[in-house]
Design a protein around this motif. Sequence first.
Motif, mmCIF file in Angstrom:
data_model
loop_
_atom_site.group_PDB
_atom_site.id
_atom_site.type_symbol
_atom_site.label_atom_id
_atom_site.label_comp_id
_atom_site.label_asym_id
_atom_site.label_seq_id
_atom_site.Cartn_x
_atom_site.Cartn_y
_atom_site.Cartn_z
ATOM 1 N N ALA A 1 15.963 13.552 -14.233
ATOM 2 C CA ALA A 1 16.065 13.016 -13.209
ATOM 3 C C ALA A 1 15.340 11.940 -13.596
ATOM 4 N N GLY A 2 16.742 10.525 -13.376
ATOM 5 C CA GLY A 2 16.200 9.272 -13.847
ATOM 6 C C GLY A 2 16.313 8.183 -12.543
ATOM 7 N N LYS A 3 15.859 6.918 -12.876
ATOM 8 C CA LYS A 3 16.451 5.676 -12.214
ATOM 9 C C LYS A 3 17.762 5.611 -12.895
ATOM 10 N N THR A 4 18.472 5.607 -11.453
ATOM 11 C CA THR A 4 20.151 5.122 -11.962
ATOM 12 C C THR A 4 21.147 4.214 -12.776
ATOM 13 N N GLU A 5 19.535 2.716 -12.296
ATOM 14 C CA GLU A 5 19.605 1.803 -13.354
ATOM 15 C C GLU A 5 19.663 2.237 -14.640
ATOM 16 N N TRP A 6 18.200 2.710 -15.362
ATOM 17 C CA TRP A 6 17.936 3.378 -15.801
ATOM 18 C C TRP A 6 19.326 3.948 -17.535
ATOM 19 N N PHE A 7 19.547 5.093 -17.177
ATOM 20 C CA PHE A 7 20.705 5.333 -17.099
ATOM 21 C C PHE A 7 22.366 4.440 -17.369
#
Length: 289
Positions: free
Chosen positions: A157-163
Amino acid sequence: MNDNILVSIAIPMFNAEKFLKFTLNSILNQSHTNFELIITDDGSTDKSVEIVKSFNDSRIKLYVDGLNKGISYRLNQQIDLVKGKYFIRMDADDIMFSNRLEKQIDFLENNPDVDVVGSSAVIIGDLNEVIGFRLAQIPPSYEDALKTITFIHPTVAGKTEWFKKYKYDEELIGAEDFDLWLRSRENSVFKIIEEPLLFYRDPLKFKLKTYLFRLKQQRKIFRKNPYLTNHPFKQKKMILTSYLKSNLALLINTVGLDNYYIARRNKTLAGNISLQDYNDPLLKSLAKK
């Protein structure tokens, strides 16, 4: 609980009818309820699409174009579609612990410097039987990251902006996550929640063709990796080791030791442990089916 936070769960789906109901039920019964579930079908020819449509839940968003484009394409498609603060990976045959979203969202909210967090996983077979345990650990160095996978992919799970910034390389199907973690490692913060938050389906069936293809894809990464390009001896060693792994896999398959080859990746759990031994009401009910 941070239930006011919208998150996006993303499932790339291809011919997943056998386990899909388990997967969807585990998502729809999460303790964190504020999510959208993005499902992008990759040209399924079974009843996967029908199964998704049978679930009457407004949080499910199904995209079907009838084409088979591969997982990397579908993951990038999902990244472009999602609206949530966090992007949650999920495969169509795994089962979430009912508090997975809650645990990972709380972790990310309390550690705003972290870009991506994964977890350990309990390994299950085709009958939802527990096979073992896989402990997730972030490789301590870049060279270590070249030798092992950084995350159990569907646990992240991670920051959408990172993906959105990094995305997946669509030419590296089968090694798309391995490439992603390598490309982004030096400019990202990765962490692990050591407790398992996912039942990861990895039955003791060695898929030789898939394994050999992934090694081939990894060799593509090694050949163009900037670090290895600047260290030609290490690059040659990594590529040679990959070819040796391919030959070893062929030998093991020939002599019929496939199960041993798969089982050695997972730690054995002591005693006769089953899904019912985990304190998760949803999974207990699934184990009885």
